[in-house]
Write a protein that holds these residues in place. Structure first.
Motif, PDB file in Angstrom:
ATOM      1  N   VAL A   1     -47.049  41.772 113.364  1.00  0.00           N
ATOM      2  CA  VAL A   1     -48.060  40.468 112.799  1.00  0.00           C
ATOM      3  C   VAL A   1     -48.996  40.235 112.900  1.00  0.00           C
ATOM      4  O   VAL A   1     -49.334  40.512 114.728  1.00  0.00           O
ATOM      5  CB  VAL A   1     -47.060  39.612 112.276  1.00  0.00           C
ATOM      6  N   ASP A   2     -50.083  41.037 111.771  1.00  0.00           N
ATOM      7  CA  ASP A   2     -51.280  40.679 112.648  1.00  0.00           C
ATOM      8  C   ASP A   2     -51.601  38.733 113.251  1.00  0.00           C
ATOM      9  O   ASP A   2     -51.748  38.125 111.987  1.00  0.00           O
ATOM     10  CB  ASP A   2     -52.149  40.802 110.812  1.00  0.00           C
ATOM     11  N   SER A   3     -52.106  38.632 114.140  1.00  0.00           N
ATOM     12  CA  SER A   3     -52.006  37.238 114.321  1.00  0.00           C
ATOM     13  C   SER A   3     -53.319  36.637 114.032  1.00  0.00           C
ATOM     14  O   SER A   3     -53.481  35.273 113.585  1.00  0.00           O
ATOM     15  CB  SER A   3     -52.538  37.031 116.144  1.00  0.00           C
ATOM     16  N   ASN A   4     -54.093  36.950 113.680  1.00  0.00           N
ATOM     17  CA  ASN A   4     -55.061  36.535 112.280  1.00  0.00           C
ATOM     18  C   ASN A   4     -54.906  36.604 110.769  1.00  0.00           C
ATOM     19  O   ASN A   4     -55.472  36.278 110.129  1.00  0.00           O
ATOM     20  CB  ASN A   4     -56.873  37.659 112.231  1.00  0.00           C
ATOM     21  N   SER A   5     -53.748  36.880 110.655  1.00  0.00           N
ATOM     22  CA  SER A   5     -53.938  36.999 109.103  1.00  0.00           C
ATOM     23  C   SER A   5     -52.409  37.203 108.464  1.00  0.00           C
ATOM     24  O   SER A   5     -51.448  37.757 109.865  1.00  0.00           O
ATOM     25  CB  SER A   5     -54.069  37.947 108.409  1.00  0.00           C
ATOM     26  N   ALA A   6     -52.020  37.347 107.072  1.00  0.00           N
ATOM     27  CA  ALA A   6     -50.542  37.798 106.750  1.00  0.00           C
ATOM     28  C   ALA A   6     -50.220  39.080 107.051  1.00  0.00           C
ATOM     29  O   ALA A   6     -49.864  39.421 106.531  1.00  0.00           O
ATOM     30  CB  ALA A   6     -49.793  37.104 105.981  1.00  0.00           C
ATOM     31  N   LEU A   7     -51.239  39.853 107.892  1.00  0.00           N
ATOM     32  CA  LEU A   7     -50.774  41.501 107.020  1.00  0.00           C
ATOM     33  C   LEU A   7     -49.521  41.798 108.738  1.00  0.00           C
ATOM     34  O   LEU A   7     -49.738  41.423 109.862  1.00  0.00           O
ATOM     35  CB  LEU A   7     -52.213  42.300 108.282  1.00  0.00           C
ATOM     36  N   ILE A   8     -48.342  42.218 107.562  1.00  0.00           N
ATOM     37  CA  ILE A   8     -47.637  42.975 108.202  1.00  0.00           C
ATOM     38  C   ILE A   8     -47.327  44.919 108.128  1.00  0.00           C
ATOM     39  O   ILE A   8     -47.874  44.947 107.187  1.00  0.00           O
ATOM     40  CB  ILE A   8     -45.864  42.300 107.921  1.00  0.00           C
ATOM     41  N   SER A   9     -47.426  45.277 109.103  1.00  0.00           N
ATOM     42  CA  SER A   9     -46.914  46.658 109.671  1.00  0.00           C
ATOM     43  C   SER A   9     -45.320  47.033 109.883  1.00  0.00           C
ATOM     44  O   SER A   9     -45.429  46.432 110.786  1.00  0.00           O
ATOM     45  CB  SER A   9     -47.854  47.075 110.108  1.00  0.00           C
ATOM     46  N   VAL A  10     -44.931  47.747 109.085  1.00  0.00           N
ATOM     47  CA  VAL A  10     -43.759  48.147 109.653  1.00  0.00           C
ATOM     48  C   VAL A  10     -44.011  50.117 109.500  1.00  0.00           C
ATOM     49  O   VAL A  10     -44.863  50.669 108.609  1.00  0.00           O
ATOM     50  CB  VAL A  10     -42.768  48.426 108.635  1.00  0.00           C
ATOM     51  N   SER A  11     -43.572  50.196 110.687  1.00  0.00           N
ATOM     52  CA  SER A  11     -43.471  51.866 110.990  1.00  0.00           C
ATOM     53  C   SER A  11     -41.972  52.123 111.339  1.00  0.00           C
ATOM     54  O   SER A  11     -40.555  51.627 111.487  1.00  0.00           O
ATOM     55  CB  SER A  11     -43.907  52.391 112.179  1.00  0.00           C
ATOM     56  N   ALA A  12     -41.073  53.286 110.783  1.00  0.00           N
ATOM     57  CA  ALA A  12     -40.108  53.538 110.616  1.00  0.00           C
ATOM     58  C   ALA A  12     -40.253  55.249 111.181  1.00  0.00           C
ATOM     59  O   ALA A  12     -41.104  55.978 111.455  1.00  0.00           O
ATOM     60  CB  ALA A  12     -39.631  54.015 109.469  1.00  0.00           C
ATOM     61  N   THR A  13     -38.704  55.745 112.264  1.00  0.00           N
ATOM     62  CA  THR A  13     -38.906  56.969 112.258  1.00  0.00           C
ATOM     63  C   THR A  13     -37.915  57.754 111.684  1.00  0.00           C
ATOM     64  O   THR A  13     -36.398  57.162 111.401  1.00  0.00           O
ATOM     65  CB  THR A  13     -38.906  56.643 113.977  1.00  0.00           C
TER      66      THR A  13
END
Length: 472
Positions: free
Chosen positions: A107-119
């Protein structure tokens, strides 16, 4: 070890190091082929809370959305999320545990941006996992809270990446090459550290505390079986001449008129060196006599192909006159006194007054070269060392042990013998050794390129013609 020593060692073992480098790289490449292919993909979205969130709240992220995104981050690896992903993507054919291990989120500390990585094991599976994971998280959260206020607004969908992220083949190849190079280098350094054999010029000088008179390379012309003089091996012939010159300059005002040639142990080439040196002195129009005083294993007569039935032992016993025992070698200034019949008491004969008197008389007219047995097995060399002007000590590369060479020099000095210098025999010309050992035979063409091959060939032809004419 100095930097120069290290560079010489690397240069001498360059082929081995390159082989280690290549083998290591191939092993790294082979290892990469055995590893399963792993593909990765990632998606990004904004977490919003409530129905009335505007675009500004989405971009900057409301306080509630940030808190929710952070709080629900751990749900990415939960069983509930995995079950939702399986339900949405039945074609993936992955278990719950495999899905949990393949997902990571931040999660980005300055926004509600969430990133998911999958393998996954295929690009399509990784893409499907990354795209469906955020929706699965939102659904699980809404189920937990009993509402639909949590939404995930897609920002960037997962892309199909056909290139695997693992194994990293270039990295594994480089790692294997480096490991192979390091192992070979460690083996070379360990070999040099524990090696007890004579390998370098420094090994010889440190063991004996004496200078080097000459270095004879490996050559068919100066082998143990015979001494050939075809003049085809310019390097070995020049090495012999250099040894002859250095011997003359041991004492400029009073050059040695008589000396013994010996070694620490048998088989190190002392007879080869004494024969080559005697022939070189004679070729310089210096009357020379070589005496085979190795009355246990005489070889000089065999090398020069002369009759050995009558020789030194008969002269010392008074059975034969010296003039009848000495043989002239072809039409040269070289004279040979073979060993003669092998006696039961070699040490007594060589240590006798008659032997000392014989050497003294011959040295008035000739340079006397005496081939004697090795120092360590018998005492013959030590007995004769005080009857001559000095001792030439021979060591063979890769055969002579440094401790034996040091012990031989110690034994000779214990009887006040004068060591004129060392001759390093069987020095390698190419491959493992030449430049590292400091023997200066790295280029076989150096001699001919300086003097001219045609000129040397003409000289050899003239000498052969002259010998043929004299024989006729």
């Amino acid at each position: 070890m100095t930097i120069l020593d290290f560079l010489r060692m690397v240069r001498a073992n360059l082929k081995l190091l390159l082989i280690g480098l290549l083998v290591g790289a191939l092993m790294g490449f082979g290892y990469s082929l055995l590893q399963p292919r792993v593909y990765a993909s990632s998606s990004t979205g904004f977490v919003t809370v409530g129905e009335g969130s505007g675009i500004n709240d989405v971009i900057s992220g409301s306080v509630a959305a940030k808190e929710k995104a952070t709080a629900y981050l751990s749900l990415i690896k939960s069983s509930a999320v995995a079950d939702e992903i399986i339900a949405a993507n039945p074609e993936i054919n992955l278990t719950r545990g495999e899905i949990q291990e393949s997902l990571t989120a931040s999660v980005d500390s300055n926004s509600a941006l969430i990133s998911v990585s999958a393998t996954a094991s295929s690009p399509e599976a990784a893409q499907a996992l990354a795209n469906s994971s955020l929706e699965a998280v939102a659904k699980v959260v809404n189920d937990l809270e009993g509402s639909s206020s949590v939404r995930v607004i897609p920002l960037e969908d997962a892309a199909l990446n056909p290139s695997p992220t693992s194994p990293n083949t270039p990295k594994l190849v480089l790692l294997g090459a480096g490991l192979g190079l390091a192992l070979v280098l460690a083996a070379v350094m360990l070999r040099r550290t524990v090696d007890t054999k004579l390998r370098t010029r420094d090994d010889a000088t440190k063991a004996t505390d004496a200078g080097v008179l000459g270095i004879l390379p490996v050559s068919d012309e100066i082998s143990e079986e015979s001494i050939l003089y075809t003049n085809s091996d310019h390097i070995s012939q020049e090495a012999i001449r250099q040894m002859r010159t250095n011997l003359r300059f041991v004492n400029v005002d009073n050059p040695p008129r008589s000396f013994i040639v010996t070694s620490a142990e048998p088989g190190e080439g002392k007879s080869t060196v004494s024969s080559s040196l005697a022939r070189a002195l004679a070729d310089a129009d210096q009357p020379t006599v070589i005496i085979d005083a190795d009355l246990r294993r005489p070889t000089i007569a065999k090398k020069f192909k002369v009759d050995s039935k009558v020789g030194l032992t008969q002269v010392l016993a008074g059975q034969v006159e010296l003039a009848d025992a000495v043989q002239q070698f072809e039409d040269t200034q070289l004279f040979i006194l073979p060993a003669g019949r092998i006696p039961p008491n070699p040490s007594e004969l060589l240590g006798s007054d008659k032997m000392r008197q014989l050497i003294h008389e011959l040295s008035q007219e000739f340079t006397v070269v005496i081939d004697v047995p090795p120092v360590l097995p018998v005492t013959d060399a030590s007995l004769l060392s005080n009857s001559v002007d000095g001792v030439v000590l021979v060591g063979a590369v890769g055969k002579t042990r440094k401790e034996n060479l040091a012990e031989a020099a110690k034994n000779l000095r214990a009887v006040n013998a004068k060591i004129l210098g060392l001759v390093i025999n069987r020095a390698p010309r190419t491959g493992l050794g030449n430049s590292y050992y400091g023997f200066a035979y790295s280029s076989n063409g150096a001699y001919t390129s300086y003097y001219g091959k045609d000129q040397q060939s003409k000289k050899g032809s003239k000498r052969s013609a002259k010998k043929a004419k004299s024989k006729a």
